[in-house]
Design a protein around this motif. Structure first.
Motif, mmCIF file in Angstrom:
data_model
loop_
_atom_site.group_PDB
_atom_site.id
_atom_site.type_symbol
_atom_site.label_atom_id
_atom_site.label_comp_id
_atom_site.label_asym_id
_atom_site.label_seq_id
_atom_site.Cartn_x
_atom_site.Cartn_y
_atom_site.Cartn_z
ATOM 1 N N ARG A 50 -2.319 -7.656 2.722
ATOM 2 C CA ARG A 50 -1.736 -7.404 1.398
ATOM 3 C C ARG A 50 -0.398 -6.680 1.484
ATOM 4 N N ILE A 54 3.364 -8.129 -0.222
ATOM 5 C CA ILE A 54 3.989 -7.402 -1.332
ATOM 6 C C ILE A 54 5.207 -8.142 -1.890
ATOM 7 N N PHE A 57 3.964 -10.658 -4.146
ATOM 8 C CA PHE A 57 3.406 -10.045 -5.344
ATOM 9 C C PHE A 57 4.511 -9.705 -6.346
ATOM 10 N N GLN A 60 5.429 -12.779 -8.025
ATOM 11 C CA GLN A 60 4.389 -13.139 -8.973
ATOM 12 C C GLN A 60 4.568 -12.394 -10.292
ATOM 13 N N SER A 106 3.229 -17.468 -9.623
ATOM 14 C CA SER A 106 2.104 -16.634 -10.032
ATOM 15 C C SER A 106 0.878 -16.848 -9.156
ATOM 16 N N PRO A 109 0.386 -15.195 -4.107
ATOM 17 C CA PRO A 109 -0.462 -14.290 -3.306
ATOM 18 C C PRO A 109 -1.813 -14.895 -2.955
ATOM 19 N N THR A 243 -9.778 -6.835 -1.429
ATOM 20 C CA THR A 243 -8.525 -7.401 -1.943
ATOM 21 C C THR A 243 -8.459 -7.300 -3.460
ATOM 22 N N THR A 247 -5.577 -5.284 -5.434
ATOM 23 C CA THR A 247 -4.802 -5.921 -6.502
ATOM 24 C C THR A 247 -4.831 -5.089 -7.771
ATOM 25 N N GLN A 250 -2.631 -1.978 -7.208
ATOM 26 C CA GLN A 250 -1.224 -2.359 -7.141
ATOM 27 C C GLN A 250 -0.699 -2.739 -8.522
ATOM 28 N N GLN A 251 -1.512 -3.456 -9.262
ATOM 29 C CA GLN A 251 -1.110 -3.861 -10.609
ATOM 30 C C GLN A 251 -1.012 -2.656 -11.540
#
Length: 438
Positions: A50, A54, A57, A60, A106, A109, A243, A247, A250-251
């Motif tokens: 991950r 990045i 991401f 995305q 989108s 990832p 994961t 996510t 991170q979001q």
């Protein structure tokens, strides 16, 4: 699933090598044959992948925001070229090219980590079958088969039979309890990640079919992963749960630091920024200055959250500058309060019928006022031409003049005649005889 995993067998060697390297580190701490050493090795594999993803991401996030902003234009193109699908596709591609938007960004990832996911599945399936794969040879294979997490082997699945689980030195009850809990956690993390995006980081002022599609996926994806999870080994469930948690975190960071314009997250961010400016008297940090700079540059195109932020700055006595800084001035508060008072003193809006009635009355009142002057002049002329012998009449006129109520009644009657007398004759009228009783 085994057939799909075999397609990515070319990447099983690097995946197994990375797991073994992490296992050496955690094995020295927890023991080489423990489930913690092998489980944390899988978690570290996810974190490493991950981190490498990045940049994808970030693309995305940008692609998702661009797609949200383009939804009104896309809907207009679909309505305009409803009967011409080819022209509709051409206009869509033209719009994507002009705005630099890639709809597939989108999904980057997920697509990028899919080979690692299936490669790990292939490695764990080989461990369950007792086969050497990649760099996992005999001793490592035996160590991996002995590793248990809460009583469930890494290579066991929810659908395994009692005999298959017994071959891995475990009970079917422990395996199904652990796998069921991990499947629920995996689906729940998937749901809350999507819900976080939909509820906080979406521009609520724009209602488009894209939002409805994302809302449907928010409920469909967890069900799909729950159905697939019963065929995943415990090690793969650890991978996917890790994961999903990554996510979600991170979001959450992206939403708090760089929210979508017009969303609830932007409103919360600007309120925190306003509180910081009010407390310290300045904009701290380059990122925050860039945010203020962008909002100032928008001018009249600011959304409701950004306008509310500027009103809060004005009430606190600050004014945002084009370079992203703020200045303090006491006159800003006075101007803001004066503007608010002026807005409160504005007259109420009239209805259409009230405006028409007032417009019809204005010319009538004007005509009655203009007509009063010649009437007074005629009255004066007629009095001057009276014969001298009419003293009784003059006395009677003076007596009537001493009574203001009758005069006011006559004036009010004349005004009523002026308002409703559009059909009356205009010009000079013949005065009545002084001896008249009326």
């Amino acid at each position: 699933m085994d057939t799909i995993a075999s397609l990515f067998s070319f990447i099983t060697w690097p995946v197994s090598w990375v797991i073994v390297q992490f296992h050496k580190v955690y094995g020295a701490i927890f023991g080489p044959d423990t489930g913690w050493a092998w489980g944390l090795s899988i978690v570290s594999l996810v974190v490493l992948i991950r981190i490498c993803l990045i940049p994808l991401f970030v693309k995305q996030i940008k692609s998702t925001r661009n797609m949200q902003a383009l939804q009104p234009k896309m809907k207009a193109i679909q309505e305009r070229y409803k009967s011409d699908k080819q022209r509709q596709s051409e206009e869509m591609m033209k719009l994507y090219k002009e705005t630099g938007t890639n709809p597939l960004s989108s999904c980057l990832p997920i697509l990028a980590q899919s080979p690692f996911f299936f490669a790990l599945y292939h490695v764990l399936s080989a461990i369950a079958s007792g086969k050497e794969i990649g760099v996992i040879d005999g001793p490592l294979l035996a160590s991996a088969r002995q590793a248990h997490i809460f009583g469930a082997p890494l290579a066991s699945k929810f659908t395994d039979t009692a005999a298959e689980v017994a071959a891995l030195d475990a009970s079917i009850t422990s395996v199904r309890i652990v796998t069921a809990v991990m499947i629920v956690m995996m689906s729940a993390s998937q749901f809350f990640t999507q819900r976080q995006l939909m509820m906080k980081n979406v521009d609520l002022s724009v209602k488009t079919p894209y939002m409805q599609q994302q809302k449907m996926l928010m409920y469909i994806f967890p069900l799909i992963f729950a159905g697939m999870g019963i065929n995943f080994p415990v090690g793969v469930l650890i991978y996917w749960l890790t994961t999903n948690v990554w996510t979600m975190g991170q979001q959450m960071y992206v939403i708090n630091q760089n929210p979508t314009p017009g969303s609830k997250a932007q409103d919360a961010y600007l309120q925190r920024l306003l509180k910081s400016i009010t407390h310290s008297g300045e904009v701290k940090g380059r990122r925050r200055k860039n945010v203020v700079k962008v909002i100032v540059a928008k001018g009249g195109d600011r959304n409701e959250n950004e306008r509310r932020f500027f009103v809060g700055l004005s009430k606190a006595g600050f004014a945002a500058q084009p370079d992203g800084t703020v200045i303090k001035s006491d006159t800003i508060v006075a101007e803001a309060e004066g503007g608010a008072a002026a807005r409160r003193q504005q007259p109420k809006r009239q209805t259409k019928s009230q405006r028409q009635a007032s417009a019809a009355q204005q010319p009538l009142v004007k005509d009655s006022e203009e007509g009063s002057e010649p009437a007074a002049a005629e009255a004066t002329t007629s009095l001057e031409k009276k014969p001298q012998g009419s003293a009784v009449t003059e006395a009677k006129g003076e007596t009537q003049g001493d009574k203001p109520q009758r005069g006011s009644r006559a004036n009010s009657g004349g005004s009523r005649q002026g308002k409703s007398g559009q059909g009356q004759r205009k010009g000079q009228q013949r005065p009545k005889h002084p001896s008249s009783k009326k």
